[in-house]
Design an enzyme around this catalytic site. Structure first.
Site, mmCIF file in Angstrom:
data_model
loop_
_atom_site.group_PDB
_atom_site.id
_atom_site.type_symbol
_atom_site.label_atom_id
_atom_site.label_comp_id
_atom_site.label_asym_id
_atom_site.label_seq_id
_atom_site.Cartn_x
_atom_site.Cartn_y
_atom_site.Cartn_z
ATOM 1 N N ARG A 12 0.856 -1.206 0.000
ATOM 2 C CA ARG A 12 0.000 0.000 0.000
ATOM 3 C C ARG A 12 0.876 1.234 0.000
ATOM 4 N NH1 ARG A 12 -3.093 1.691 4.063
ATOM 5 N NH2 ARG A 12 -2.371 0.322 5.733
ATOM 6 N N ILE A 14 3.235 4.359 -0.171
ATOM 7 C CA ILE A 14 4.588 4.553 -0.693
ATOM 8 C C ILE A 14 5.241 3.205 -0.984
ATOM 9 C CG2 ILE A 14 6.904 5.376 -0.066
ATOM 10 C CD1 ILE A 14 5.517 7.608 1.577
ATOM 11 N N ILE A 85 3.802 3.427 11.037
ATOM 12 C CA ILE A 85 2.477 3.828 11.526
ATOM 13 C C ILE A 85 2.595 5.149 12.290
ATOM 14 C CG2 ILE A 85 1.543 1.482 11.735
ATOM 15 C CD1 ILE A 85 2.080 1.727 14.818
ATOM 16 N N ASP A 88 -0.786 9.489 16.799
ATOM 17 C CA ASP A 88 -0.503 10.853 17.223
ATOM 18 C C ASP A 88 -1.217 11.261 18.511
ATOM 19 O OD1 ASP A 88 0.907 10.937 14.886
ATOM 20 O OD2 ASP A 88 -0.413 12.333 13.854
ATOM 21 N N GLY A 143 2.504 17.022 18.362
ATOM 22 C CA GLY A 143 1.632 15.842 18.490
ATOM 23 C C GLY A 143 2.262 14.540 18.049
ATOM 24 N N GLN A 144 3.588 14.573 17.819
ATOM 25 C CA GLN A 144 4.237 13.356 17.289
ATOM 26 C C GLN A 144 5.565 13.059 17.989
ATOM 27 O OE1 GLN A 144 4.568 13.621 12.953
ATOM 28 N NE2 GLN A 144 2.730 12.360 12.794
ATOM 29 N N TYR A 147 6.489 9.490 16.952
ATOM 30 C CA TYR A 147 6.850 9.334 15.534
ATOM 31 C C TYR A 147 8.157 10.075 15.220
ATOM 32 C CZ TYR A 147 6.047 9.294 10.431
ATOM 33 O OH TYR A 147 6.162 9.112 9.070
HETATM 34 N N1 LIG Z 1 2.742 9.502 3.655
HETATM 35 C C1 LIG Z 1 3.603 10.440 4.017
HETATM 36 O O1 LIG Z 1 3.398 11.633 3.788
HETATM 37 C C2 LIG Z 1 4.873 10.065 4.705
HETATM 38 C C3 LIG Z 1 5.777 11.098 4.998
HETATM 39 C C4 LIG Z 1 6.984 10.763 5.604
HETATM 40 C C5 LIG Z 1 7.276 9.457 5.877
HETATM 41 N N2 LIG Z 1 6.379 8.474 5.583
HETATM 42 C C6 LIG Z 1 6.746 7.104 5.888
HETATM 43 O O2 LIG Z 1 6.660 6.335 4.714
HETATM 44 C C7 LIG Z 1 6.309 4.995 5.047
HETATM 45 C C8 LIG Z 1 5.070 4.564 4.280
HETATM 46 O O3 LIG Z 1 4.015 5.453 4.590
HETATM 47 P P1 LIG Z 1 2.593 5.387 3.841
HETATM 48 O O4 LIG Z 1 2.062 6.762 3.883
HETATM 49 O O5 LIG Z 1 2.733 4.708 2.531
HETATM 50 O O6 LIG Z 1 1.772 4.486 4.879
HETATM 51 P P2 LIG Z 1 0.438 3.639 4.669
HETATM 52 O O7 LIG Z 1 -0.249 4.037 3.406
HETATM 53 O O8 LIG Z 1 -0.296 3.757 5.952
HETATM 54 O O9 LIG Z 1 1.004 2.147 4.497
HETATM 55 C C9 LIG Z 1 1.731 1.576 5.542
HETATM 56 C C10 LIG Z 1 2.199 0.203 5.156
HETATM 57 O O10 LIG Z 1 2.951 -0.335 6.265
HETATM 58 C C11 LIG Z 1 2.429 -1.594 6.601
HETATM 59 N N3 LIG Z 1 2.572 -1.872 8.025
HETATM 60 C C12 LIG Z 1 2.175 -1.103 9.069
HETATM 61 N N4 LIG Z 1 2.482 -1.722 10.235
HETATM 62 C C13 LIG Z 1 3.065 -2.909 9.902
HETATM 63 C C14 LIG Z 1 3.582 -4.003 10.647
HETATM 64 N N5 LIG Z 1 3.585 -4.003 11.982
HETATM 65 N N6 LIG Z 1 4.102 -5.059 9.971
HETATM 66 C C15 LIG Z 1 4.127 -5.062 8.616
HETATM 67 N N7 LIG Z 1 3.656 -4.061 7.853
HETATM 68 C C16 LIG Z 1 3.125 -2.998 8.502
HETATM 69 C C17 LIG Z 1 0.974 -1.550 6.186
HETATM 70 O O11 LIG Z 1 0.486 -2.882 6.049
HETATM 71 P P3 LIG Z 1 -1.108 -3.173 5.873
HETATM 72 O O12 LIG Z 1 -1.416 -2.811 4.457
HETATM 73 O O13 LIG Z 1 -1.237 -4.616 6.144
HETATM 74 O O14 LIG Z 1 -1.813 -2.299 6.862
HETATM 75 C C18 LIG Z 1 1.066 -0.766 4.895
HETATM 76 O O15 LIG Z 1 1.425 -1.620 3.827
HETATM 77 C C19 LIG Z 1 6.108 4.983 6.564
HETATM 78 O O16 LIG Z 1 7.300 4.565 7.198
HETATM 79 C C20 LIG Z 1 5.836 6.423 6.887
HETATM 80 O O17 LIG Z 1 6.149 6.731 8.218
HETATM 81 C C21 LIG Z 1 5.179 8.753 5.005
#
Ligand SMILES: NC(=O)c1ccc[n+]([C@@H]2O[C@H](COP(=O)([O-])OP(=O)(O)OC[C@H]3O[C@@H](n4cnc5c(N)ncnc54)[C@H](OP(=O)(O)O)[C@@H]3O)[C@@H](O)[C@H]2O)c1
Length: 240
Positions: A12, A14, A85, A88, A143-144, A147
């Site tokens: 899912r 990124i 995850i 917050d 709030g983080q 994180y």
């Molecule tokens: N989106 C942003 O703006 C942003 C900005 C900076 C950094 N990030 C970082 O980029 C990364 C991806 O973010 P995203 O926005 O793509 O998140 P997302 O859409 O919420 O997707 C998170 C993914 O991580 C998996 N996951 C969560 N907990 C897990 C666990 N305990 N074991 C295995 N898989 C797990 C989820 O699996 P399921 O599908 O099974 O739930 C999902 O595939 C994260 O590290 C996030 O902190 C994101």
């Protein structure tokens, strides 16, 4: 050269974009996920990429998961620690559970996954590790505290492991995304999101593919001189 890659949280957001981009670059990809079977099944059908369910916050589950991927696809050359995850809340309202969940999933996972794969990388004198940090690990965020602490730790972890791997062909880098238009960010209340976008010089949220592009670059065989670095991909929101 075609390599074997594991992308955590690779079905899912990124992570899905990273899995697809690594496949397009010619690698054999295993996309890990934590619990959303429906999204994983849809992803598998659409992309043909193998999916593996395990909890990256569990040391044993990562050990067994990496071993299973190695059995199915071959020794693991590339690890992308992307699963993350948020839970917050301001510190005075944050529970110990919120703290632990975020630390275990966002930084504990980096140790669990790298520990499971490092012996084989050391034996074969090749490895590419990319850890997904965050702008909020660099700059902090209201709030983080959980994180920001976890993502800041991702950057320290990256620089230390880079030093351990440098002489034996194992690179370790981080990417610090800004705000990307995934479900994680869509969960932010609209008025807050509008204020965030107003502070991004490029004038929009980033796309997952723009992070994936950086991962493919850092994982290439000819990226061997790039290690211990943090690539900020944030539309100019934070520079240092
Ligand atoms: N989106 C942003 O703006 C942003 C900005 C900076 C950094 N990030 C970082 O980029 C990364 C991806 O973010 P995203 O926005 O793509 O998140 P997302 O859409 O919420 O997707 C998170 C993914 O991580 C998996 N996951 C969560 N907990 C897990 C666990 N305990 N074991 C295995 N898989 C797990 C989820 O699996 P399921 O599908 O099974 O739930 C999902 O595939 C994260 O590290 C996030 O902190 C994101």
């Amino acid at each position: 050269m075609a390599r074997v890659a594991i992308v955590t949280g690779g079905t899912r957001g990124i992570g899905a974009a990273i899995s697809k981009a690594l496949k397009a670059a010619g690698h054999k990809v295993a996309a890990n996920y934590g619990g959303n079977d429906e999204a994983a099944s849809k992803f598998r059908q659409e992309t043909g990429i193998a999916t593996y369910k395990w909890d990256v916050s569990s040391f044993e589950a990562c050990r067994d998961g990496v071993a299973q991927v190695a059995k199915d696809l071959g020794p693991v050359d590339i690890i992308v620690n992307n699963a993350g995850i948020t839970r917050d809340g301001t510190l005075h309202r944050m529970s110990r559970e919120q703290w632990d969940a975020v630390l275990d999933t966002n930084i504990g996972s980096c140790f669990n996954m790298c520990r499971a794969a490092i012996d084989s990388m050391r034996e074969r004198k090749f490895g590419r590790i990319v850890n997904i940090g965050s702008i909020n690990g660099q700059a902090g965020q209201y709030g983080q505290v959980n994180y920001a602490a976890a993502k800041s730790a991702v950057h320290g972890f990256t620089k230390a492991l880079a030093q351990e791997g440098a002489a034996i062909g194992i690179t370790c880098n981080a990417i610090a995304p800004g705000y990307i238009d995934t479900e994680m960010v869509q969960a932010v209340p609209k008025p807050v999101l509008e204020k965030i976008i107003a502070k991004i010089p490029v004038g929009r949220l980033g796309h997952a593919e723009e992070i994936a592009r950086g991962v493919v670059f850092l994982c290439a065989d000819d990226a061997g001189f790039i290690t211990g670095s943090t690539l900020s991909i944030n539309g100019g929101q934070h520079m240092y």
